[in-house]
Each structure stands twice: as structure tokens, then as C-alpha cells.
Write a protein that holds these residues in place. Structure first.
Motif, PDB file in Angstrom:
ATOM      1  N   GLY A   1       0.719  -0.961  -0.004  1.00 20.94           N
ATOM      2  CA  GLY A   1      -0.068   0.060  -0.090  1.00 20.94           C
ATOM      3  C   GLY A   1       0.877   1.440  -0.052  1.00 20.94           C
ATOM      4  N   MET A   2       2.141   1.129   0.116  1.00 21.19           N
ATOM      5  CA  MET A   2       2.975   2.107   0.060  1.00 21.19           C
ATOM      6  C   MET A   2       3.464   2.377  -1.444  1.00 21.19           C
ATOM      7  SD  MET A   2       4.960   2.157   3.669  1.00 21.19           S
ATOM      8  CE  MET A   2       5.838   3.910   3.456  1.00 21.19           C
ATOM      9  N   ASN A   3       4.382   1.675  -1.847  1.00 15.40           N
ATOM     10  CA  ASN A   3       4.760   1.693  -3.392  1.00 15.40           C
ATOM     11  C   ASN A   3       4.538   0.345  -3.752  1.00 15.40           C
ATOM     12  OD1 ASN A   3       5.916   4.565  -3.712  1.00 15.40           O
ATOM     13  ND2 ASN A   3       7.054   4.064  -1.877  1.00 15.40           N
ATOM     14  N   THR A   4       3.841  -0.618  -3.291  1.00 16.80           N
ATOM     15  CA  THR A   4       3.419  -1.888  -3.659  1.00 16.80           C
ATOM     16  C   THR A   4       2.246  -1.470  -3.737  1.00 16.80           C
ATOM     17  OG1 THR A   4       5.467  -2.929  -2.990  1.00 16.80           O
ATOM     18  CG2 THR A   4       3.347  -4.210  -3.374  1.00 16.80           C
ATOM     19  N   SER A   5       1.457  -2.083  -4.954  1.00 20.69           N
ATOM     20  CA  SER A   5      -0.092  -1.848  -5.018  1.00 20.69           C
ATOM     21  C   SER A   5      -0.891  -2.706  -3.608  1.00 20.69           C
ATOM     22  CB  SER A   5      -0.723  -2.723  -6.185  1.00 20.69           C
ATOM     23  OG  SER A   5      -1.993  -2.315  -6.392  1.00 20.69           O
ATOM     24  N   GLY A   6      -1.767  -2.106  -3.146  1.00 26.04           N
ATOM     25  CA  GLY A   6      -2.171  -2.300  -1.803  1.00 26.04           C
ATOM     26  C   GLY A   6      -3.425  -3.125  -1.734  1.00 26.04           C
ATOM     27  N   GLY A   7      -4.059  -3.163  -0.341  1.00 23.96           N
ATOM     28  CA  GLY A   7      -5.235  -3.901  -0.121  1.00 23.96           C
ATOM     29  C   GLY A   7      -6.601  -3.411  -0.731  1.00 23.96           C
ATOM     30  N   TYR A   8      -6.630  -2.146  -1.326  1.00 19.77           N
ATOM     31  CA  TYR A   8      -7.918  -1.591  -1.563  1.00 19.77           C
ATOM     32  C   TYR A   8      -8.163  -2.135  -3.164  1.00 19.77           C
ATOM     33  CZ  TYR A   8      -7.492   1.487   2.392  1.00 19.77           C
ATOM     34  OH  TYR A   8      -7.424   1.929   3.668  1.00 19.77           O
ATOM     35  N   GLU A   9      -8.140  -3.725  -3.319  1.00 20.74           N
ATOM     36  CA  GLU A   9      -8.369  -4.208  -4.590  1.00 20.74           C
ATOM     37  C   GLU A   9      -8.637  -5.804  -4.273  1.00 20.74           C
ATOM     38  OE1 GLU A   9      -5.161  -3.329  -7.149  1.00 20.74           O
ATOM     39  OE2 GLU A   9      -3.630  -4.223  -5.877  1.00 20.74           O
ATOM     40  N   ALA A  10      -9.416  -6.333  -4.945  1.00 28.16           N
ATOM     41  CA  ALA A  10      -9.571  -7.732  -4.802  1.00 28.16           C
ATOM     42  C   ALA A  10      -8.457  -8.802  -4.766  1.00 28.16           C
ATOM     43  CB  ALA A  10     -10.595  -8.211  -5.748  1.00 28.16           C
ATOM     44  N   TYR A  11      -7.294  -8.495  -5.324  1.00 27.09           N
ATOM     45  CA  TYR A  11      -6.145  -9.276  -5.341  1.00 27.09           C
ATOM     46  C   TYR A  11      -5.049  -8.488  -5.109  1.00 27.09           C
ATOM     47  CZ  TYR A  11      -9.036 -12.863  -7.637  1.00 27.09           C
ATOM     48  OH  TYR A  11     -10.114 -13.716  -7.694  1.00 27.09           O
ATOM     49  N   ILE A  12      -3.979  -9.182  -4.156  1.00 27.14           N
ATOM     50  CA  ILE A  12      -2.770  -8.590  -4.080  1.00 27.14           C
ATOM     51  C   ILE A  12      -1.814  -9.375  -4.503  1.00 27.14           C
ATOM     52  CG2 ILE A  12      -3.485  -6.785  -2.399  1.00 27.14           C
ATOM     53  CD1 ILE A  12      -2.222  -8.567  -0.330  1.00 27.14           C
ATOM     54  N   ARG A  13      -0.445  -9.184  -4.806  1.00 26.48           N
ATOM     55  CA  ARG A  13       0.523 -10.223  -5.052  1.00 26.48           C
ATOM     56  C   ARG A  13       1.905  -9.627  -4.329  1.00 26.48           C
ATOM     57  NH1 ARG A  13       0.501 -12.685 -10.932  1.00 26.48           N
ATOM     58  NH2 ARG A  13       1.230 -10.397 -11.249  1.00 26.48           N
ATOM     59  N   VAL A  14       2.199 -10.476  -3.266  1.00 27.00           N
ATOM     60  CA  VAL A  14       3.320  -9.718  -2.540  1.00 27.00           C
ATOM     61  C   VAL A  14       4.133 -11.086  -2.413  1.00 27.00           C
ATOM     62  CG1 VAL A  14       1.773  -8.571  -1.179  1.00 27.00           C
ATOM     63  CG2 VAL A  14       2.065 -10.900  -0.507  1.00 27.00           C
ATOM     64  N   PRO A  15       5.609 -10.494  -1.713  1.00 21.73           N
ATOM     65  CA  PRO A  15       6.634 -11.597  -1.539  1.00 21.73           C
ATOM     66  C   PRO A  15       6.159 -12.360  -0.372  1.00 21.73           C
ATOM     67  CG  PRO A  15       7.567  -9.343  -1.445  1.00 21.73           C
ATOM     68  CD  PRO A  15       5.989  -9.236  -1.501  1.00 21.73           C
ATOM     69  N   ALA A  16       6.509 -13.668  -0.420  1.00 22.64           N
ATOM     70  CA  ALA A  16       6.131 -14.609   0.566  1.00 22.64           C
ATOM     71  C   ALA A  16       6.448 -14.072   1.999  1.00 22.64           C
ATOM     72  CB  ALA A  16       6.781 -16.049   0.310  1.00 22.64           C
TER      73      ALA A  16
END
Ligand SMILES: NC(=O)c1ccc[n+]([C@@H]2O[C@H](COP(=O)([O-])OP(=O)(O)OC[C@H]3O[C@@H](n4cnc5c(N)ncnc54)[C@H](OP(=O)(O)O)[C@@H]3O)[C@@H](O)[C@H]2O)c1
Length: 334
Positions: free
Chosen positions: A97-112
């Protein structure tokens, strides 16, 4: 995973440096690289989200951007075998949610490495009732308690008490047997703070010393500060010998003007709290406390559930005006 479309809040910057929030369609292929794809059930709203959603470049450097520093949901696919498809997980902090697309959407993709298995004892919804604010409150209380502040030493102070971090800190400390004094700009919210367990509610004027004296009459065994500035400086000089003051927020100011005397004459310690980069082992320990012996009786009292992404706007404005009370969660998908 096929490249399906889903709804997201997208903040864009206009040519004349205005920031516009809209609900737009995004696709899976728009998400950043990462090992774990998560379908988001709930997110929440924090002070930092309000800054990111209103164009604060100290939080988010580049727009268009989807804010949301918190997300809880189900693993859809993961290249890391630690996370199985369908597992319930949450993510708070790091760069989400800072410079990585955040939780205000139906999918997120993040590092494990950012992913926390949902602790036993919490639902996905409850985990977002805490969110970053609750996790930060818990980190602050953990420090206060583990550095030796005990209930018999006297009252503890919580500043910004009706805010997200403040409300949960009041409730954790009260439930843990501490005598909590809550500082608020909203004296009309005293019944709410008393319901959370505060023993006394005081006005900001009573916690914002203007005398300039380096030390004042000791009042607190410890303090959880969420607002910074002169209120933090006052908390430091009114904390008794050997007390602990935690500091996590800059709502009033990022400045801290103090003398060394509370530290060298009273042995007061000032402890910084950084929730975003909390190492995983401690992160899991504190989430387990929130799901276990610190699980709050008052989570529903503290929380407002927003019906969807469209409802975030109004609450963002409340936060920016310092008028927020408690926590807001938002249902993102079924
Ligand atoms: N370090 C970290 O890891 C971390 C993590 C989470 C949050 N934070 C920081 O902690 C702070 C609080 O976050 P939050 O999510 O709790 O925000 P919030 O829900 O917006 O609460 C902030 C509260 O501060 C008080 N306040 C507002 N304006 C004030 C003023 N002019 N003077 C005195 N008090 C004022 C208000 O409570 P009252 O009306 O009751 O006084 C307000 O509700 C923010 O600075 C945030 O960035 C830091």
C-alpha cells in the motif's frame, strides 16, 4: 491464474498535482511480481492509508497507485510451498500500500516473506479490525509491559486515544489490569473511552505543557504516544522515574523538542515503534497475543465496517481532519 478483471481503488495524479480517487477495473497482470497471490476479503483504513490516498509523496512516491497497507484473505496461488492454495493469511506493513499495490483491491501479489498465516483464534475480519493500527498498539503495549511497567506502579497515559492505535492501546492496557488515562481532542467521546476501559479521560490542554520546564510533576508509570510533537515531549517530562514512553506517530508533528533531563535524571526511556518492518518472529508472537490473551472484548465497539471501496473516501477525509474514531474495515470481496 487467468487474467481476470477486478475492482480497485486507484489514486491518480493530475497534471496540476491534484490527486483523484476512483474505483477502476484492474487485471491480475497489473499486479506487481511476488510469490503469493491473495484474494483479499477485508482491508482496513489507517492514518498512512489516508496519506497515501491523498497524494503524500513521503508515503507513496508514484501514482497511479492502489493504497491499503493491510489485507486479509485467501491464498490463490503461491510459488512458495509454505503457503497452500486456500490458506487464510494476512499482510500488514512492509511496502504494501505504499509503493506496492495495496489492499484496496480484490487481489494482491506480494513476497512470501510478508505473509502471516492467520493466527488461530482470529477470523479474517477480526484480523483487519486490528490491522496495522492494532498491531502497532500491541507492539507499544508489549514494550511497555516487557520493559517493566507494571499495573501497581501507577497510571499509564495513552495519547490520540480515540484514534485507531489509541483505542486499541487503551483497551489492551485496561484489559491487562493497567489504570489507563486517555488524552483526547474529543472530550465528547469520553463515554467511548471509558467503555474501552479508560479510568480517566483528560483534554489535550492537560497533556500539552506550555511552561517549557524540563521536568514536571511525575504522573505516569508509562505512556503510549501516537501523536508526537509537544504532547510526546510533555509525556516524557511527566513520566515517573524509570518509566517507559513509546512513540509511533506524528499526527501533531514529526518534531520532538525535549531536554536530556527526563532521561538522565529520571531514567525515563523513549522507545520507538516501527510496525512495518517488525521481524517475522516477533510479528507472529504479537499477532498470536492479539488472537489470544490480548483478544479484545471491545473489538466490535471500536470498529466500523464500511460496505465497499466507495465508502472509503468519506472516512479518509475524517482521518485527515483528525476526527477519526476507532477502526474502519472494508469488505473487499466474498
Ligand atoms: N510507527 C508505526 O509503525 C505506526 C503504525 C501505525 C500508525 N502509526 C502512526 O500513529 C499515528 C496514529 O495512527 P492512527 O491510525 O491511530 O490514526 P487515527 O486513527 O487517525 O488517530 C489519530 C488520532 O490523533 C488524535 N489527534 C488528531 N489531531 C490531533 C491534534 N491536532 N492534537 C492532538 N491529537 C490529535 C485524534 O485522537 P483524539 O481526538 O482522541 O486525541 C485522532 O483520532 C499516525 O501518526 C500514524 O502514522 C505509526
Amino acid at each position: 491464474m487467468e487474467n481476470i478483471a477486478f475492482k480497485a481503488m486507484v489514486v491518480t495524479e493530475t497534471a496540476d498535482n491534484q490527486f483523484i480517487r476512483a474505483i477502476r477495473d484492474k487485471r491480475i497482470e497489473d499486479l506487481p511480481a511476488g510469490e503469493v497471490l491473495i484474494r483479499v476479503r477485508y482491508s482496513s483504513l489507517n492514518f498512512k492509508d489516508a496519506l497515501s490516498a491523498s497524494g503524500n509523496k513521503g508515503v507513496t512516491r508514484k501514482y497511479p497507485h492502489t493504497p491499503g497497507i493491510d489485507a486479509a484473505g485467501l491464498v490463490v496461488e503461491s510459488s512458495d510451498p509454505a503457503f497452500k492454495s486456500g490458506a487464510q493469511v494476512l499482510v500488514t506493513g512492509y511496502d504494501l500500500g505504499m509503493n506496492t499495490s495495496g489492499g484496496y483491491e480484490a487481489y494482491i501479489r506480494v513476497p512470501a516473506a510478508w505473509v502471516v498465516p492467520l493466527p488461530a483464534g482470529l477470523s479474517l475480519r477480526e484480523s483487519m479490525m486490528y490491522g496495522t493500527a492494532g498491531f502497532t498498539a500491541a507492539l507499544s503495549c508489549y514494550k511497555l509491559i516487557n520493559l517493566g511497567v507494571t499495573p501497581d506502579q501507577g497510571p499509564v497515559l495513552v495519547t490520540g486515544a480515540t484514534g485507531g492505535v489509541g483505542s486499541i492501546a487503551v483497551a489492551i492496557l485496561a484489559q491487562s489490569g493497567y489504570t489507563v488515562v486517555a488524552v483526547t481532542t474529543k472530550l465528547d467521546q469520553a463515554p467511548y473511552l471509558l467503555q474501552l476501559g479508560a479510568k480517566e479521560v483528560i483534554s489535550v490542554a492537560d497533556a500539552d505543557d506550555q511552561s517549557g520546564r524540563p521536568l514536571l510533576k511525575p504522573r505516569w508509570a508509562g505512556a503510549v504516544d501516537t501523536v508526537g510533537g509537544n504532547i510526546l515531549s510533555t509525556a516524557i517530562k511527566t513520566t515517573r522515574r524509570g518509566g517507559i514512553v513509546t512513540c509511533c506517530g506524528n499526527v501533531t508533528s514529526g518534531e520532538l523538542h525535549t531536554s536530556i533531563y527526563p532521561f538522565i535524571l529520571n531514567g525515563v526511556s523513549l522507545v520507538g515503534i516501527d510496525s512495518a518492518t517488525t521481524p517475522m518472529a516477533h510479528r507472529l508472537e504479537v499477532w498470536n497475543k492479539l488472537a489470544g490473551d490480548w483478544k479484545l472484548d471491545h473489538l466490535e465497539t471500536i470498529t466500523t465496517e464500511l460496505p465497499g471501496l466507495e465508502a472509503l473516501d468519506e472516512r479518509i477525509e475524517l482521518i485527515l481532519q483528525g476526527k477519526n474514531r476507532g477502526r474502519a474495515i472494508v469488505k473487499i470481496s466474498d
